[in-house]
Enzyme design. Structure first.
Site, PDB file in Angstrom:
ATOM      1  N   LYS A 145     104.856  48.446 -17.113  1.00 27.88           N
ATOM      2  CA  LYS A 145     105.264  48.425 -18.513  1.00 27.88           C
ATOM      3  C   LYS A 145     106.663  49.028 -18.634  1.00 27.88           C
ATOM      4  CE  LYS A 145     101.598  50.743 -19.634  1.00 27.88           C
ATOM      5  NZ  LYS A 145     100.463  51.412 -20.306  1.00 27.88           N
TER       6      LYS A 145
ATOM      7  N   THR B 223     104.053  54.806 -32.448  1.00 33.77           N
ATOM      8  CA  THR B 223     103.554  54.022 -31.310  1.00 33.77           C
ATOM      9  C   THR B 223     102.442  54.733 -30.549  1.00 33.77           C
ATOM     10  OG1 THR B 223     105.317  54.956 -29.931  1.00 33.77           O
ATOM     11  CG2 THR B 223     105.756  52.830 -30.995  1.00 33.77           C
TER      12      THR B 223
ATOM     13  N   GLY C 231      99.131  55.507 -28.915  1.00 32.91           N
ATOM     14  CA  GLY C 231      98.008  54.661 -28.497  1.00 32.91           C
ATOM     15  C   GLY C 231      98.392  53.323 -27.916  1.00 32.91           C
ATOM     16  N   THR C 232      99.696  53.103 -27.711  1.00 28.89           N
ATOM     17  CA  THR C 232     100.136  51.794 -27.223  1.00 28.89           C
ATOM     18  C   THR C 232      99.502  51.423 -25.890  1.00 28.89           C
ATOM     19  OG1 THR C 232     102.260  52.203 -28.303  1.00 28.89           O
ATOM     20  CG2 THR C 232     102.168  50.404 -26.711  1.00 28.89           C
ATOM     21  N   GLY C 233      99.528  52.354 -24.926  1.00 34.67           N
ATOM     22  CA  GLY C 233      99.006  52.048 -23.589  1.00 34.67           C
ATOM     23  C   GLY C 233      97.511  51.775 -23.595  1.00 34.67           C
ATOM     24  N   CYS C 234      96.759  52.604 -24.327  1.00 36.22           N
ATOM     25  CA  CYS C 234      95.312  52.400 -24.433  1.00 36.22           C
ATOM     26  C   CYS C 234      95.008  51.044 -25.055  1.00 36.22           C
ATOM     27  CB  CYS C 234      94.682  53.497 -25.286  1.00 36.22           C
ATOM     28  SG  CYS C 234      95.041  55.179 -24.774  1.00 36.22           S
TER      29      CYS C 234
END
Length: 267
Positions: free
Chosen positions: A174, A205, A207-210
């Site tokens: 990412k 932003t 919580g983007t990865g989860c």
């Protein structure tokens, strides 16, 4: 009606923006049945993580077996696994389940708070990554796991090769921390896909990865190939980032329900 079943194995975010809460919201938005194994309880909000308490391995194993042995599962997503003991136990459980698995190797929170013990990193490399269908590290996590530091888009392939050396089938590097468009690299070492999306001027932003990892797992549970699943998940999370909203005094969450609110069909 039978819905695809997706299990998240991750920590709880009391602020509701990341972790188990983000995972289940994402799964609901994408039309799958979400289930959970809580690995840690955190006290956190929009300004940071104030505390974290790891659950015993026996409690994590019991949750996993209760769900998988009765309800069944079509895909698994992992998030916060704070200790080597938890990493090894969850890796063993996943290896015996035989369904597509998305590993989000969570290292630090959006606010820079550590979420994994340094002693657990070797277990992530040698136990967890080898059972991953897709690993989804950001650039900080790539550096933490491999020592490879990426400063530009040209370094994404080198980062991917370093993570693939630990055994996942696919890796999604990412590149959201790089300047310019949000560019991610998906590869299995042979097949390569560069995914671009416009960068939205929105600081909310959390919580983007989860959210991205859960969206990939949801799409895999629906029978999509890895490239199809990642492309659809990227589209969903890009919309969620664009709709992110202020909450509390710090960094707000992405909007997991943006497609439902706008009437946009889920990918």
């Amino acid at each position: 009606m039978s819905l695809p079943r997706v299990l998240t194995v991750a920590g709880s975010d009391s602020g509701g923006g990341a972790g188990i809460q983000a995972d289940l919201k994402t799964m609901l938005a994408l039309g799958v049945h979400g289930m959970s194994v809580v690995t840690a309880v955190t006290a956190q909000n929009s300004v940071g993580v104030q505390g974290a308490w790891e659950l015993p391995v026996a409690a994590v194993r019991a949750q996993y077996r209760a769900v998988v042995d009765d309800i069944g599962v079509d895909a698994v997503k992992t998030g916060m696994l704070a200790s080597a003991e938890l990493v090894e136990a969850v890796s063993e459980l996943i290896a015996g389940t035989g369904v597509p698995t998305v590993v989000d190797p969570v290292g630090v929170s959006k606010h820079g708070d550590p979420l994994i013990a340094a002693s657990a990193l070797d277990s992530v490399r040698t136990k967890l990554l080898p059972v991953a269908t897709v690993a989804t590290p950001n650039l900080d996590e790539v550096a933490q796991l491999t020592g490879v530091r990426v400063e530009s888009e040209d370094g994404l392939r080198r980062a991917a090769a370093a993570v693939l050396s630990y055994g996942p089938e696919w890796v999604l590097i990412k590149g959201g921390h790089l300047p310019g468009d949000a560019v991610d690299l998906l590869t299995n070492g042979t097949d390569e896909h560069l995914l671009r999306a416009p960068r939205h001027d929105n600081r909310h932003t959390h919580g983007t990865g989860c959210t991205l990892a859960s969206a990939i797992a949801a799409q895999l549970a629906r029978g999509r190939s890895v490239p199809e699943a990642v492309a659809a998940a990227k589209e969903y999370v890009t919309g969620a980032i664009a709709a992110g909203f202020a909450l509390g005094a710090g960094i707000g969450p992405v909007d997991h329900g943006w497609a439902l609110r706008t009437g946009t069909p889920a990918a």
